[in-house]
Every structure is written in structure tokens, then in C-alpha cells.
Write a protein that holds these residues in place. Structure first.
Motif, mmCIF file in Angstrom:
data_model
loop_
_atom_site.group_PDB
_atom_site.id
_atom_site.type_symbol
_atom_site.label_atom_id
_atom_site.label_comp_id
_atom_site.label_asym_id
_atom_site.label_seq_id
_atom_site.Cartn_x
_atom_site.Cartn_y
_atom_site.Cartn_z
ATOM 1 N N HIS A 318 0.863 -1.191 0.000
ATOM 2 C CA HIS A 318 0.000 0.000 0.000
ATOM 3 C C HIS A 318 0.894 1.233 0.000
ATOM 4 O O HIS A 318 1.738 1.407 0.880
ATOM 5 N N GLU A 320 0.895 5.560 -0.478
ATOM 6 C CA GLU A 320 0.075 6.766 -0.513
ATOM 7 C C GLU A 320 0.951 7.998 -0.302
ATOM 8 O O GLU A 320 1.984 7.949 0.378
ATOM 9 N N TRP A 321 0.505 9.084 -0.949
ATOM 10 C CA TRP A 321 1.147 10.392 -0.783
ATOM 11 C C TRP A 321 0.284 11.250 0.125
ATOM 12 O O TRP A 321 -0.936 11.332 -0.059
ATOM 13 N N VAL A 336 -4.470 13.707 2.245
ATOM 14 C CA VAL A 336 -4.108 12.499 1.503
ATOM 15 C C VAL A 336 -4.322 12.774 0.021
ATOM 16 O O VAL A 336 -5.452 12.957 -0.438
ATOM 17 N N ASN A 338 -3.908 10.750 -2.427
ATOM 18 C CA ASN A 338 -4.537 9.638 -3.147
ATOM 19 C C ASN A 338 -6.026 9.857 -3.340
ATOM 20 O O ASN A 338 -6.598 9.493 -4.369
ATOM 21 N N THR A 339 -6.665 10.469 -2.324
ATOM 22 C CA THR A 339 -8.113 10.666 -2.391
ATOM 23 C C THR A 339 -8.497 11.742 -3.402
ATOM 24 O O THR A 339 -9.662 11.841 -3.782
ATOM 25 N N ALA A 360 4.436 5.027 -7.234
ATOM 26 C CA ALA A 360 3.294 5.931 -7.023
ATOM 27 C C ALA A 360 3.798 7.341 -7.297
ATOM 28 O O ALA A 360 4.702 7.835 -6.615
ATOM 29 N N CYS A 377 5.695 10.227 1.243
ATOM 30 C CA CYS A 377 5.232 8.963 0.667
ATOM 31 C C CYS A 377 5.289 7.907 1.766
ATOM 32 O O CYS A 377 6.344 7.687 2.374
#
Length: 430
Positions: A318, A320-321, A336, A338-339, A360, A377
């Protein structure tokens, strides 16, 4: 004084080492079985079907001699009497770390007398499993009980009843032990799966086998050995060590195909036991960014920011930034990315060594308001106890206004220079 201290140390060491093997009683769960006959309609005909129901009952495992009084008279007591097979020798932790479970065991339709003194064809059998709560070891013993009256109901798939306060006097005849009940290993490493056993008599006719079970694949036999023929097939187990009660399997180099459940099987007629050892491969990722810890951009300048995770196994990862402002006086709420749908995830890459890699990334075109933000990250994986974090701080500079006039100004200067050169040329001809 020194001599006295030395003597006390020796005595204390002896007491401690002896107490580990002289466990007297353990709380246990007895999983009892009751076979009932139910009438079911099969293809339009009524048929009697046997159905086994399980009952979890409180019991105790007590070590001692025949005729000993129970430690807990209100419970079922399984009294393990003296034998060449003593499970207490394999207990390596305190009593509070053990889980004890007793089950009934059926040897088959044809009764076979166990080859030791006092055994009878109508003996009843139980298995007792001691499992360390933190996964350090597991012990399974076969307990033989000789009832005073043969159990006439046993051939009809029915057990003799055991009352709540009964004392079942038993003798341990076979034991299986492993100090690797579950294994987590990295890729391309050697690993030994421990499987030991003990039998209460010599020259036992035994068969040792190892199998590998993988999801979606047929079971693979890795090794087999039969003492009555002396023949063995496969590799990874020392035949000489089997003679000493050690059937451990050595896996030379772990690969993707090494993952699964390894089964150490022991057959000594009429008893058959096994030890299941799940092997899980984990390789943590190496995480890196394609930018330095400090990034300086002009307002509106485009920059691609990559977060790469390499060399991990298994596939699930998993990434995410997130970002937060580190400017004084501003809120430090994480956002976030990613959202927001701006983070892109190309497909995983399968590396030649069996590991995986992934990226990513997002395209950063900052405004002045983005200056002073910390971008991070975060990478989570089952081989990591906590996520890996890689960050950079962004500073954004304003574009100077004269820059927009620079191209036209250069053009005008160029035109003026051309006109002046022509004028000088005309004047020279005159």
C-alpha cells in the motif's frame, strides 16, 4: 563465603532445571466426540447417517503414577504415567504460555496391539497437544488407555462415555515435536523445518514422509523413508538423524515455490501423526524518491515526483502520498493526495528474483500557497512492522514580472540593431 555461594548456585540451577521436567498438572480442553445416528432422505430413501458432534469440556493433564489422586477433583483428569516418552522434556517455557488440548483418536477398524508391555487390542487412544501461545513450539503425544473392560461400542463408531470427574490413566507411547510450528523467511535463504519424534520402544517399524501443500497446486511429496526396507526417496532429510528421532527437513534456497504448508508425517502402526508447518515468505520493500529532501520550484513549474518501492514480497503493498504545512501558525492537518485522484499507480513489475516493484507518482505544479508543505510517501507492507516514510519540503518562488516582457524586448533590440547597421551601411556608401 565464595564456596557457599557457589554451592547455592549449583543447588538452585539443579532445582530450576529439574522443575521444568516435573510439571505436575496443566489445565486442558477435552474435545469430546459423540457419534449419533440421524435419519435422512437420500434419493427418495430413508437412510441412517452417522454424524459426529463435538463437545468442549474442561479437563486437566496430570503427570504421576497410577492411583494418584487428582489435583482437581471437579474436572476430567487425564493421568499421564511414567514412560520413556515424556512430553515435559520438550517444554521450554512457563506453564502460563501453554495451551493444552486432548482429543480422542481412532486407530482403525481392525484393532492392533501396541508392541509394549501391558498393551491390549482393545486399548483406547487419545492425542494430547501442547502448543506455545507465542508459537515457539508444539508437542503432540499419543496417549494409550487400557480400560478394564473392552469397549464393545468402539467398532460401531461410538466412544465409551467419559464422566465429568473421571480419571483416565494413560501412557504416552509416541511424541512429535517441532520448534518451528510456523516460519517466516526471506527469499533465497536456507531454512530448516524442525520435526522430532520419540517412541517408547526400539526398532519400531516407522515411515517418515514430508509433503508440501500449496494453494491451487497438487500436494507434492518431498521425502519418504521406511525403516523396514531402509529405502528413502527425495532429499532434505538425514536418514541417520531419523534413527535418533530427528526428521527435520532442510530447504536449500527459498523461492516463491517454497511457500506453503509443509507436513511432517510419522506412521508407526497403528498410529499416524503429522505436524503442519506453514512457511511464509516476506521481503520488505526498499523505498526511494526521485527528488531531494528540499525541492525548490517556480510558481507554475511542472515537476513529476516518483515514490518507488522495490524488491518486496508478497505482492500486496500500500502506497500513498500525503502532505501537511510546516509553516508556523498554520494547521498541520494531513491531506491524503490519493483521495484527490492525482496519484497514479502503474502496474507492478515482477522482478527476475521473484520480488515486485511499483511506483506511485503525481505531477506537481505548485502555487505560492503550496510553499512550505511537507510531502510524504508512506509505504505499508506485511514484511514491515511500521510503514516506511520518505519526505521532501517544497519551496515555491514567485516569477518576476519583467520576465514576461523579455522576449518582446529582445525582439525590439534586434530590430533596432538591424536598422542601425543598415544606416551605417548607407552612410558609408554616400
Amino acid at each position: 563465603m565464595v564456596l557457599i555461594c557457589a554451592l547455592l548456585s549449583v543447588v538452585l540451577t539443579a532445582v530450576l532445571s529439574q522443575s521444568k521436567h516435573e510439571v505436575r498438572w496443566l489445565p486442558c480442553e477435552f474435545i469430546d466426540e459423540h457419534v449419533v445416528i440421524v435419519e435422512e432422505l437420500v434419493l427418495g430413501k430413508k437412510m441412517n447417517i452417522s454424524e459426529t458432534k463435538y463437545q468442549h469440556r474442561n479437563a486437566g493433564l496430570q503427570f504421576g503414577n497410577p492411583g494418584d489422586r487428582p489435583v482437581r477433583s471437579d474436572l476430567i483428569t487425564f493421568l499421564a504415567t511414567a514412560s520413556k516418552v515424556d512430553m515435559r522434556r520438550y517444554m521450554k517455557e512457563g506453564l502460563d504460555t501453554l495451551q493444552c488440548e486432548v482429543r480422542r483418536y481412532r486407530t482403525g477398524a481392525s484393532p492392533v496391539r501396541w508392541p509394549s508391555m501391558g498393551a491390549q487390542e482393545h486399548d483406547n487412544w487419545f492425542t494430547c497437544t501442547l502448543r506455545h501461545t507465542e508459537g515457539h513450539f508444539v508437542i503432540t503425544s499419543f496417549l494409550r488407555h487400557s480400560p478394564s473392560v473392552p469397549d464393545v461400542m468402539q467398532p460401531n463408531l461410538q466412544w465409551s462415555p467419559i464422566a465429568d470427574r473421571d480419571i483416565i490413566t494413560t501412557t504416552a507411547v509416541v511424541l512429535m515435536f517441532s520448534n518451528t510450528p510456523s516460519v517466516v523467511v526471506a527469499l533465497m535463504e536456507e531454512q530448516t523445518l524442525n520435526c522430532e519424534f520419540a517412541v517408547d520402544h526400539k526398532a519400531a517399524h516407522l515411515t517418515v514422509e514430508w509433503y508440501l501443500q500449496r494453494n491451487g497446486y497438487p500436494t507434492t511429496k518431498l521425502f519418504s523413508y521406511a525403516s523396514h526396507t531402509g529405502q528413502s526417496e527425495g532429499s532434505g532429510v538425514s536418514v541417520k538423524a531419523i534413527a535418533k528421532g530427528d526428521a527435520s527437513l532442510k530447504i536449500p534456497l527459498t523461492r516463491e515455490t517454497s511457500e506453503g504448508t509443509y507436513v511432517c508425517s510419522l506412521h508407526i502402526p497403528p498410529l499416524s501423526g503429522s505436524c503442519n508447518i506453514p512457511v511464509e515468505i516476506k521481503e520488505p520493500p526498499f523505498v526511494s524518491l526521485n527528488v531531494n529532501s528540499e525541492v525548490s520550484l517556480s510558481e507554475g513549474e511542472l515537476q513529476r515526483v516518483d515514490c518507488e518501492a522495490k524488491g518486496y514480497y508478497p505482492l500486496d503493498v500500500h502506497m500513498e502520498w500525503v502532505r501537511k504545512s510546516v509553516n508556523p501558525g498554520t494547521s498541520h492537518v494531513f491531506e491524503v493526495l490519493n483521495t484527490l485522484g492525482i496519484v497514479k499507480f502503474p502496474s507492478h513489475r515482477h522482478n527476475p528474483d521473484g520480488t515486485y516493484s511499483s511506483i506511485a507518482y503525481f505531477l506537481l505544479r505548485p502555487t505560492l500557497q503550496d510553499s512550505g508543505y511537507l510531502y510524504t510517501c508512506r509505504v505499508s507492507h506485511k514484511a514491515l512492522q511500521m510503514p516506511i516514510r520518505k519526505s521532501f519540503t517544497l519551496s515555491v518562488t514567485r516569477k518576476d514580472s519583467y520576465i514576461w516582457y523579455l522576449p518582446p524586448l529582445l525582439s525590439i533590440i534586434g530590430i533596432l540593431a538591424l536598422l542601425l547597421s543598415r544606416r551605417h551601411a548607407v552612410a558609408g556608401k554616400a
